[in-house]
Design an enzyme around this catalytic site. Sequence first.
Site, mmCIF file in Angstrom:
data_model
loop_
_atom_site.group_PDB
_atom_site.id
_atom_site.type_symbol
_atom_site.label_atom_id
_atom_site.label_comp_id
_atom_site.label_asym_id
_atom_site.label_seq_id
_atom_site.Cartn_x
_atom_site.Cartn_y
_atom_site.Cartn_z
ATOM 1 C CB CYS A 137 -6.446 -6.093 -15.630
ATOM 2 S SG CYS A 137 -7.944 -5.699 -14.750
ATOM 3 C CG HIS A 155 -10.021 -8.201 -12.450
ATOM 4 N ND1 HIS A 155 -10.007 -8.395 -11.079
ATOM 5 C CD2 HIS A 155 -10.358 -6.891 -12.639
ATOM 6 C CE1 HIS A 155 -10.311 -7.265 -10.472
ATOM 7 N NE2 HIS A 155 -10.543 -6.337 -11.394
ATOM 8 C CG HIS A 157 -15.109 -5.803 -10.598
ATOM 9 N ND1 HIS A 157 -15.298 -4.448 -10.767
ATOM 10 C CD2 HIS A 157 -13.785 -6.003 -10.729
ATOM 11 C CE1 HIS A 157 -14.128 -3.852 -10.987
ATOM 12 N NE2 HIS A 157 -13.186 -4.785 -10.985
ATOM 13 C CD GLU A 180 -16.685 -33.273 -3.113
ATOM 14 O OE1 GLU A 180 -16.348 -33.550 -1.946
ATOM 15 O OE2 GLU A 180 -16.374 -33.975 -4.109
ATOM 16 C CG HIS A 230 -10.988 -4.218 -6.911
ATOM 17 N ND1 HIS A 230 -9.943 -3.429 -7.332
ATOM 18 C CD2 HIS A 230 -11.536 -4.698 -8.068
ATOM 19 C CE1 HIS A 230 -9.876 -3.391 -8.643
ATOM 20 N NE2 HIS A 230 -10.836 -4.168 -9.114
HETATM 21 C C1 LIG Z 1 -16.096 -0.102 -12.522
HETATM 22 S S1 LIG Z 1 -14.649 -0.720 -13.217
HETATM 23 C C2 LIG Z 1 -13.258 0.017 -12.425
HETATM 24 C C3 LIG Z 1 -11.968 -0.473 -13.001
HETATM 25 C C4 LIG Z 1 -11.722 -1.910 -12.667
HETATM 26 O O1 LIG Z 1 -11.547 -2.251 -11.504
HETATM 27 C C5 LIG Z 1 -11.722 -2.911 -13.685
HETATM 28 O O2 LIG Z 1 -11.515 -4.069 -13.406
HETATM 29 C C6 LIG Z 1 -12.017 -2.578 -15.117
HETATM 30 O O3 LIG Z 1 -10.924 -2.709 -15.871
HETATM 31 P P1 LIG Z 1 -10.961 -2.457 -17.444
HETATM 32 O O4 LIG Z 1 -9.861 -1.484 -17.689
HETATM 33 O O5 LIG Z 1 -10.716 -3.814 -18.044
HETATM 34 O O6 LIG Z 1 -12.300 -1.937 -17.867
HETATM 35 ZN ZN LIG Z 2 -11.196 -4.393 -11.228
#
Ligand SMILES: CSCCC(=O)C(=O)COP(=O)(O)O
Ligand SMILES: [Zn+2]
Length: 307
Positions: A137, A155, A157, A180, A230
Amino acid sequence: MELLSPSSSVAINVDVVGGSSTGMKQSQSMVLKSKSATVSSACLERKEVDDTKALVAELCRHFYTLGWVLGTGGSVTIKVHDESVPRSHQIIVMSPSGVQKERMAPEEMFVMSSDGFILSLPPLKPYPYPPPKCTDCAPLFMEVYEMCNAGAVIHSHGMEACLVTMINPFSKEFRITHMEMIKGIQGHGYHDELVVPIIENTALEGELKESLTDTIRAYPKTTAVLVRNHGVFIWGDSWISAKTQAECYHYLFNAAIKLHQLGLNWSSPNHGPNHAFNGGWGCGNISRALDCMIDPSKYRRTSSIYI
Ligand SMILES: CSCCC(=O)C(=O)COP(=O)(O)O
Ligand SMILES: [Zn+2]
């Protein structure tokens, strides 16, 4: 490479592209983006740098329990606060790539200059650990830092961030109002409509850079961008602001999914039923009829149908 401090005239030598401790080279293009990095020797040894590394590790452990960084996915970055340096020039801590985020130690973090040079690398760990590599990232984080003057970026998931982009696979925005928790998003009140742009996923994380950049330009006030199928990037002026907003965004994504499962409209003020209803209100859509009662100015009435 010699780097100079903006706040003092101390010059130091920092191994920027190859950690002498690891003998490896970092190949990310963003690492070589510029040679204008400036930093003091004292900078990297400051307690605040160690504290920020420990904080990234702690937050990742916590975010793992929330399901935001499972399976090595997701990432966190925080700027090292320094009162004497404008935020845009503060150094940056980033988590490593492809590691179990809940098990990271502070010494596994990367330290970057404000313009994307790696200033310090983690040491190599024995098999079966992968060689240290900065988060995929990194180019996206750098873009957010540069365009939004952020102090931290998360970031996630989180599954709710993923699912909320799938309910309507053609939607380019997530919109919600009259909740809220919207008040937890920078610059928003309860009655405001929160709009979070959605970009399409790509095979590689770094390939998101162009659409992320274009989207931030198109939505200059946003503090989050969803990535379809994602996850989400969320940022704030400080790690506290980023974390607080991340919690509110995830709550709102979750609420939208649950409202949708209940057949309720998450994006209208009253969150009434999604489907046409031909009784009681004398109009085709109860949700819109209720919205009209809340704010009639937003709707005009034709025959007995609100459009
Ligand atoms: C199953 S993780 C796939 C890669 C990804 O989307 C992510 O955010 C991981 O990034 P990193 O390089 O920080 O491990
Ligand atoms: Zn990711």
